[in-house]
Scaffold this motif. Structure first.
Motif, PDB file in Angstrom:
ATOM      1  N   ASP A  29       0.870  -1.179   0.000  1.00 37.01           N
ATOM      2  CA  ASP A  29       0.000   0.000   0.000  1.00 37.01           C
ATOM      3  C   ASP A  29       0.908   1.230   0.000  1.00 37.01           C
ATOM      4  O   ASP A  29       1.643   1.448   0.955  1.00 37.01           O
ATOM      5  CB  ASP A  29      -0.887  -0.007   1.248  1.00 37.01           C
ATOM      6  CG  ASP A  29      -1.788   1.200   1.356  1.00 37.01           C
ATOM      7  OD1 ASP A  29      -1.832   2.002   0.400  1.00 37.01           O
ATOM      8  OD2 ASP A  29      -2.449   1.346   2.395  1.00 37.01           O
ATOM      9  N   PRO A  30       0.884   2.041  -1.053  1.00 35.64           N
ATOM     10  CA  PRO A  30       1.794   3.184  -1.114  1.00 35.64           C
ATOM     11  C   PRO A  30       1.560   4.224  -0.013  1.00 35.64           C
ATOM     12  O   PRO A  30       2.410   5.064   0.230  1.00 35.64           O
ATOM     13  CB  PRO A  30       1.540   3.786  -2.491  1.00 35.64           C
ATOM     14  CG  PRO A  30       0.321   3.149  -3.008  1.00 35.64           C
ATOM     15  CD  PRO A  30       0.062   1.908  -2.232  1.00 35.64           C
ATOM     16  N   LEU A  31       0.426   4.163   0.682  1.00 34.53           N
ATOM     17  CA  LEU A  31       0.131   5.122   1.743  1.00 34.53           C
ATOM     18  C   LEU A  31       0.525   4.632   3.129  1.00 34.53           C
ATOM     19  O   LEU A  31       0.388   5.370   4.106  1.00 34.53           O
ATOM     20  CB  LEU A  31      -1.356   5.470   1.723  1.00 34.53           C
ATOM     21  CG  LEU A  31      -1.858   6.110   0.421  1.00 34.53           C
ATOM     22  CD1 LEU A  31      -3.356   6.346   0.494  1.00 34.53           C
ATOM     23  CD2 LEU A  31      -1.120   7.395   0.124  1.00 34.53           C
ATOM     24  N   GLU A  32       1.021   3.390   3.246  1.00 38.76           N
ATOM     25  CA  GLU A  32       1.365   2.873   4.568  1.00 38.76           C
ATOM     26  C   GLU A  32       2.617   3.562   5.112  1.00 38.76           C
ATOM     27  O   GLU A  32       3.542   3.889   4.381  1.00 38.76           O
ATOM     28  CB  GLU A  32       1.529   1.358   4.551  1.00 38.76           C
ATOM     29  CG  GLU A  32       2.673   0.830   3.725  1.00 38.76           C
ATOM     30  CD  GLU A  32       2.680  -0.682   3.646  1.00 38.76           C
ATOM     31  OE1 GLU A  32       2.237  -1.349   4.590  1.00 38.76           O
ATOM     32  OE2 GLU A  32       3.128  -1.199   2.622  1.00 38.76           O
ATOM     33  N   GLU A  33       2.600   3.798   6.414  1.00 39.58           N
ATOM     34  CA  GLU A  33       3.744   4.407   7.095  1.00 39.58           C
ATOM     35  C   GLU A  33       4.848   3.364   7.223  1.00 39.58           C
ATOM     36  O   GLU A  33       4.584   2.201   7.461  1.00 39.58           O
ATOM     37  CB  GLU A  33       3.330   4.886   8.485  1.00 39.58           C
ATOM     38  CG  GLU A  33       2.301   5.984   8.472  1.00 39.58           C
ATOM     39  CD  GLU A  33       2.853   7.304   7.966  1.00 39.58           C
ATOM     40  OE1 GLU A  33       4.023   7.610   8.263  1.00 39.58           O
ATOM     41  OE2 GLU A  33       2.123   8.000   7.256  1.00 39.58           O
ATOM     42  N   HIS A  34       6.097   3.801   7.070  1.00 36.59           N
ATOM     43  CA  HIS A  34       7.208   2.856   7.182  1.00 36.59           C
ATOM     44  C   HIS A  34       8.397   3.518   7.854  1.00 36.59           C
ATOM     45  O   HIS A  34       8.574   4.737   7.801  1.00 36.59           O
ATOM     46  CB  HIS A  34       7.607   2.305   5.815  1.00 36.59           C
ATOM     47  CG  HIS A  34       8.027   3.368   4.842  1.00 36.59           C
ATOM     48  ND1 HIS A  34       9.292   3.867   4.805  1.00 36.59           N
ATOM     49  CD2 HIS A  34       7.320   4.034   3.911  1.00 36.59           C
ATOM     50  CE1 HIS A  34       9.367   4.793   3.871  1.00 36.59           C
ATOM     51  NE2 HIS A  34       8.177   4.910   3.311  1.00 36.59           N
ATOM     52  N   ALA A  35       9.208   2.694   8.497  1.00 44.31           N
ATOM     53  CA  ALA A  35      10.444   3.152   9.133  1.00 44.31           C
ATOM     54  C   ALA A  35      11.522   3.275   8.059  1.00 44.31           C
ATOM     55  O   ALA A  35      11.400   2.697   6.976  1.00 44.31           O
ATOM     56  CB  ALA A  35      10.869   2.142  10.198  1.00 44.31           C
ATOM     57  N   PRO A  36      12.573   4.016   8.331  1.00 46.84           N
ATOM     58  CA  PRO A  36      13.665   4.118   7.352  1.00 46.84           C
ATOM     59  C   PRO A  36      14.271   2.743   7.067  1.00 46.84           C
ATOM     60  O   PRO A  36      14.345   1.897   7.959  1.00 46.84           O
ATOM     61  CB  PRO A  36      14.689   5.028   8.032  1.00 46.84           C
ATOM     62  CG  PRO A  36      13.941   5.739   9.100  1.00 46.84           C
ATOM     63  CD  PRO A  36      12.806   4.845   9.506  1.00 46.84           C
ATOM     64  N   PRO A  37      14.716   2.503   5.835  1.00 47.81           N
ATOM     65  CA  PRO A  37      15.340   1.213   5.491  1.00 47.81           C
ATOM     66  C   PRO A  37      16.609   0.967   6.306  1.00 47.81           C
ATOM     67  O   PRO A  37      17.341   1.897   6.643  1.00 47.81           O
ATOM     68  CB  PRO A  37      15.678   1.358   4.004  1.00 47.81           C
ATOM     69  CG  PRO A  37      14.830   2.468   3.515  1.00 47.81           C
ATOM     70  CD  PRO A  37      14.609   3.385   4.672  1.00 47.81           C
ATOM     71  N   VAL A  38      16.850  -0.301   6.630  1.00 49.88           N
ATOM     72  CA  VAL A  38      18.019  -0.716   7.412  1.00 49.88           C
ATOM     73  C   VAL A  38      18.768  -1.785   6.620  1.00 49.88           C
ATOM     74  O   VAL A  38      18.160  -2.743   6.130  1.00 49.88           O
ATOM     75  CB  VAL A  38      17.580  -1.301   8.777  1.00 49.88           C
ATOM     76  CG1 VAL A  38      18.774  -1.795   9.561  1.00 49.88           C
ATOM     77  CG2 VAL A  38      16.795  -0.285   9.566  1.00 49.88           C
TER      78      VAL A  38
END
Length: 104
Positions: A29-38
């Motif tokens: 879902d392009p609107l989902e919140e996400h943490a920075p990539p690790v």
């Protein structure tokens, strides 16, 4: 019989390899919140693969280089609702690994 891989050989397999950049178009879902990539290392039997881990509010994404892991898809994702168990594990005699179990 082939010789088992020693600790030094396992380290050298992943040495110098960089994790791939995570493409945000891979989100379910392009609107989902996400943490920075690790940047992480995916550990499977006899193989260390550089990868990028992204945790969103509903999914766990793992982007590994398809050339380095020919048997795996470039971006894998699992719903967090299916996460059943997370266990801290040892890798190279240190508590630096995390084993995740998902239900089908």
């Amino acid at each position: 019989l082939p010789e088992p891989l020693g600790e030094e050989r396992l380290r050298s397999i992943g040495a110098g390899e960089r994790a791939p950049a995570f493409d945000l178009t891979a989100l379910v879902d392009p609107l989902e919140e996400h943490a920075p990539p690790v940047d992480v290392t995916r550990i499977s039997p006899m193989m260390l693969t550089p990868a990028t881990l992204v945790l969103s509010d509903s999914q766990l994404y793992l982007h590994s280089d398809a050339a380095a892991a020919a048997s795996a898809a470039a971006v894998s994702h699992w719903p967090l609702a299916h996460l059943r168990r997370a266990v801290r594990r040892r890798h190279l005699m240190r508590h630096t690994a995390l084993e995740l179990r998902f239900s089908p």
